[in-house]
Design a protein around this motif. Sequence first.
Motif, PDB file in Angstrom:
ATOM      1  N   SER A   1      -8.144   3.997  -1.934  1.00 12.09           N
ATOM      2  CA  SER A   1      -7.208   2.921  -1.583  1.00 12.09           C
ATOM      3  C   SER A   1      -7.876   1.569  -1.374  1.00 12.09           C
ATOM      4  O   SER A   1      -7.259   0.540  -1.618  1.00 12.09           O
ATOM      5  CB  SER A   1      -6.408   3.298  -0.345  1.00 12.09           C
ATOM      6  OG  SER A   1      -7.269   3.461   0.754  1.00 12.09           O
ATOM      7  N   GLU A   2      -9.105   1.540  -0.946  1.00 11.86           N
ATOM      8  CA  GLU A   2      -9.762   0.260  -0.667  1.00 11.86           C
ATOM      9  C   GLU A   2     -11.017   0.100  -1.527  1.00 11.86           C
ATOM     10  O   GLU A   2     -12.116  -0.080  -1.010  1.00 11.86           O
ATOM     11  CB  GLU A   2     -10.089   0.156   0.817  1.00 11.86           C
ATOM     12  CG  GLU A   2      -8.846   0.130   1.679  1.00 11.86           C
ATOM     13  CD  GLU A   2      -9.151   0.028   3.155  1.00 11.86           C
ATOM     14  OE1 GLU A   2     -10.317  -0.248   3.508  1.00 11.86           O
ATOM     15  OE2 GLU A   2      -8.228   0.225   3.944  1.00 11.86           O
TER      16      GLU A   2
ATOM     17  N   TYR B   1     -13.472  14.027  -3.602  1.00 13.69           N
ATOM     18  CA  TYR B   1     -12.659  15.046  -2.949  1.00 13.69           C
ATOM     19  C   TYR B   1     -12.546  16.299  -3.807  1.00 13.69           C
ATOM     20  O   TYR B   1     -12.441  17.410  -3.284  1.00 13.69           O
ATOM     21  CB  TYR B   1     -11.260  14.501  -2.600  1.00 13.69           C
ATOM     22  CG  TYR B   1     -10.398  14.180  -3.799  1.00 13.69           C
ATOM     23  CD1 TYR B   1      -9.495  15.109  -4.296  1.00 13.69           C
ATOM     24  CD2 TYR B   1     -10.478  12.949  -4.433  1.00 13.69           C
ATOM     25  CE1 TYR B   1      -8.706  14.826  -5.390  1.00 13.69           C
ATOM     26  CE2 TYR B   1      -9.698  12.653  -5.522  1.00 13.69           C
ATOM     27  CZ  TYR B   1      -8.807  13.596  -5.994  1.00 13.69           C
ATOM     28  OH  TYR B   1      -8.028  13.314  -7.086  1.00 13.69           O
TER      29      TYR B   1
ATOM     30  N   ARG C   1      -0.531  16.880  -1.122  1.00 11.74           N
ATOM     31  CA  ARG C   1      -1.796  16.851  -0.379  1.00 11.74           C
ATOM     32  C   ARG C   1      -2.945  16.329  -1.238  1.00 11.74           C
ATOM     33  O   ARG C   1      -3.786  15.561  -0.769  1.00 11.74           O
ATOM     34  CB  ARG C   1      -2.110  18.243   0.156  1.00 11.74           C
ATOM     35  CG  ARG C   1      -1.176  18.629   1.278  1.00 11.74           C
ATOM     36  CD  ARG C   1      -1.397  20.029   1.746  1.00 11.74           C
ATOM     37  NE  ARG C   1      -0.551  20.320   2.898  1.00 11.74           N
ATOM     38  CZ  ARG C   1      -0.233  21.521   3.284  1.00 11.74           C
ATOM     39  NH1 ARG C   1      -0.703  22.578   2.655  1.00 11.74           N
ATOM     40  NH2 ARG C   1       0.554  21.691   4.327  1.00 11.74           N
TER      41      ARG C   1
ATOM     42  N   TYR D   1       0.954   4.169  -2.861  1.00  9.83           N
ATOM     43  CA  TYR D   1       0.867   5.612  -2.599  1.00  9.83           C
ATOM     44  C   TYR D   1       2.018   6.351  -3.271  1.00  9.83           C
ATOM     45  O   TYR D   1       1.817   7.395  -3.881  1.00  9.83           O
ATOM     46  CB  TYR D   1       0.858   5.891  -1.094  1.00  9.83           C
ATOM     47  CG  TYR D   1       0.941   7.355  -0.794  1.00  9.83           C
ATOM     48  CD1 TYR D   1      -0.132   8.188  -1.081  1.00  9.83           C
ATOM     49  CD2 TYR D   1       2.096   7.927  -0.281  1.00  9.83           C
ATOM     50  CE1 TYR D   1      -0.062   9.551  -0.842  1.00  9.83           C
ATOM     51  CE2 TYR D   1       2.167   9.280  -0.035  1.00  9.83           C
ATOM     52  CZ  TYR D   1       1.085  10.090  -0.321  1.00  9.83           C
ATOM     53  OH  TYR D   1       1.160  11.425  -0.092  1.00  9.83           O
TER      54      TYR D   1
ATOM     55  N   ALA E   1      -2.604  12.640  -1.535  1.00 11.87           N
ATOM     56  CA  ALA E   1      -3.056  11.985  -0.300  1.00 11.87           C
ATOM     57  C   ALA E   1      -4.578  11.901  -0.251  1.00 11.87           C
ATOM     58  O   ALA E   1      -5.141  10.870   0.135  1.00 11.87           O
ATOM     59  CB  ALA E   1      -2.523  12.739   0.918  1.00 11.87           C
ATOM     60  N   LEU E   2      -5.254  12.969  -0.665  1.00 11.82           N
ATOM     61  CA  LEU E   2      -6.729  12.939  -0.709  1.00 11.82           C
ATOM     62  C   LEU E   2      -7.219  11.856  -1.668  1.00 11.82           C
ATOM     63  O   LEU E   2      -8.142  11.097  -1.365  1.00 11.82           O
ATOM     64  CB  LEU E   2      -7.272  14.300  -1.137  1.00 11.82           C
ATOM     65  CG  LEU E   2      -7.169  15.428  -0.121  1.00 11.82           C
ATOM     66  CD1 LEU E   2      -7.559  16.756  -0.777  1.00 11.82           C
ATOM     67  CD2 LEU E   2      -8.052  15.153   1.076  1.00 11.82           C
ATOM     68  N   HIS E   3      -6.595  11.790  -2.842  1.00 12.66           N
ATOM     69  CA  HIS E   3      -6.996  10.797  -3.843  1.00 12.66           C
ATOM     70  C   HIS E   3      -6.748   9.382  -3.315  1.00 12.66           C
ATOM     71  O   HIS E   3      -7.597   8.498  -3.457  1.00 12.66           O
ATOM     72  CB  HIS E   3      -6.219  11.020  -5.142  1.00 12.66           C
ATOM     73  CG  HIS E   3      -6.638  10.106  -6.237  1.00 12.66           C
ATOM     74  ND1 HIS E   3      -7.741  10.354  -7.021  1.00 12.66           N
ATOM     75  CD2 HIS E   3      -6.121   8.929  -6.678  1.00 12.66           C
ATOM     76  CE1 HIS E   3      -7.873   9.369  -7.901  1.00 12.66           C
ATOM     77  NE2 HIS E   3      -6.905   8.497  -7.703  1.00 12.66           N
ATOM     78  N   TYR E   4      -5.596   9.166  -2.697  1.00 12.61           N
ATOM     79  CA  TYR E   4      -5.284   7.834  -2.180  1.00 12.61           C
ATOM     80  C   TYR E   4      -6.245   7.429  -1.072  1.00 12.61           C
ATOM     81  O   TYR E   4      -6.737   6.301  -1.049  1.00 12.61           O
ATOM     82  CB  TYR E   4      -3.842   7.791  -1.669  1.00 12.61           C
ATOM     83  CG  TYR E   4      -3.469   6.442  -1.115  1.00 12.61           C
ATOM     84  CD1 TYR E   4      -3.146   5.399  -1.958  1.00 12.61           C
ATOM     85  CD2 TYR E   4      -3.490   6.196   0.259  1.00 12.61           C
ATOM     86  CE1 TYR E   4      -2.834   4.152  -1.462  1.00 12.61           C
ATOM     87  CE2 TYR E   4      -3.178   4.959   0.766  1.00 12.61           C
ATOM     88  CZ  TYR E   4      -2.846   3.939  -0.103  1.00 12.61           C
ATOM     89  OH  TYR E   4      -2.549   2.695   0.391  1.00 12.61           O
ATOM     90  N   ASN E   5      -6.513   8.344  -0.147  1.00 13.56           N
ATOM     91  CA  ASN E   5      -7.413   8.023   0.968  1.00 13.56           C
ATOM     92  C   ASN E   5      -8.805   7.650   0.474  1.00 13.56           C
ATOM     93  O   ASN E   5      -9.464   6.793   1.043  1.00 13.56           O
ATOM     94  CB  ASN E   5      -7.504   9.191   1.943  1.00 13.56           C
ATOM     95  CG  ASN E   5      -6.238   9.345   2.756  1.00 13.56           C
ATOM     96  OD1 ASN E   5      -5.448   8.425   2.873  1.00 13.56           O
ATOM     97  ND2 ASN E   5      -6.042  10.523   3.306  1.00 13.56           N
ATOM     98  N   GLU E   6      -9.240   8.286  -0.606  1.00 14.46           N
ATOM     99  CA  GLU E   6     -10.582   8.005  -1.121  1.00 14.46           C
ATOM    100  C   GLU E   6     -10.636   6.705  -1.921  1.00 14.46           C
ATOM    101  O   GLU E   6     -11.654   6.024  -1.944  1.00 14.46           O
ATOM    102  CB  GLU E   6     -11.047   9.163  -2.003  1.00 14.46           C
ATOM    103  CG  GLU E   6     -12.466   9.019  -2.466  1.00 14.46           C
ATOM    104  CD  GLU E   6     -12.971  10.280  -3.121  1.00 14.46           C
ATOM    105  OE1 GLU E   6     -13.588  10.156  -4.193  1.00 14.46           O
ATOM    106  OE2 GLU E   6     -12.765  11.378  -2.583  1.00 14.46           O
TER     107      GLU E   6
ATOM    108  N   SER F   1       0.835  -1.204   0.000  1.00 12.99           N
ATOM    109  CA  SER F   1       0.000   0.000   0.000  1.00 12.99           C
ATOM    110  C   SER F   1       0.869   1.254   0.000  1.00 12.99           C
ATOM    111  O   SER F   1       0.526   2.256  -0.633  1.00 12.99           O
ATOM    112  CB  SER F   1      -0.956   0.007   1.190  1.00 12.99           C
ATOM    113  OG  SER F   1      -0.236  -0.004   2.399  1.00 12.99           O
TER     114      SER F   1
END
Length: 168
Positions: free
Chosen positions: A75-76, A114, A65, A41, A68-73, A37
């Motif tokens: 990632s799963e 996002y 930043r 990222y 990070a927003l794109h990954y958090n939304e 993971s």
Amino acid sequence: MSYYIDTLAYEKVCDILLKQRLIKDIRKTSPLAQTSSLEAYHSLFNQFAPKTTVFSYQGMLSRLRIAALHYNENSEREVATTKDGKQRCKIVYPKYKKGGYVVRTLPTDCTFEYVKCLMALLEEEASRKLRIIPKKKVNVPATLCSNYERPDKDKALGDHKSRFAQKK
């Protein structure tokens, strides 16, 4: 399955399970130590801020930043399904299989909620007629080359020419 102590089957199972090599392999497969993971990222960050392009410090920070927003939304993401409800798959031919194939499931498409949130915040700030970018002092680190003394161009060119003149 249960084994009685002091039986041959129990001894063999213990020998297999307590081998140091197996214990080391199990530690390596632990989800606490997986890096896939993190690698995903970093790959995504390279898409948002390619290493071949120069960005200012603030531009790089902004891209980091957003990545990070794109990954958090995303990632799963769930496995994509067909209209019939079956999982979508693709066949890949990795080199290590030497002509063989592997079936991999396909994830659902990326979402960009996002972006809508950021645009809503931007519109809200603009409607208040406030400055969109606040005058906030950012500590920008010095560039790496600022630690070195720059030579005079004419002197450097003369040194370069004289170095080649000595070889003759």
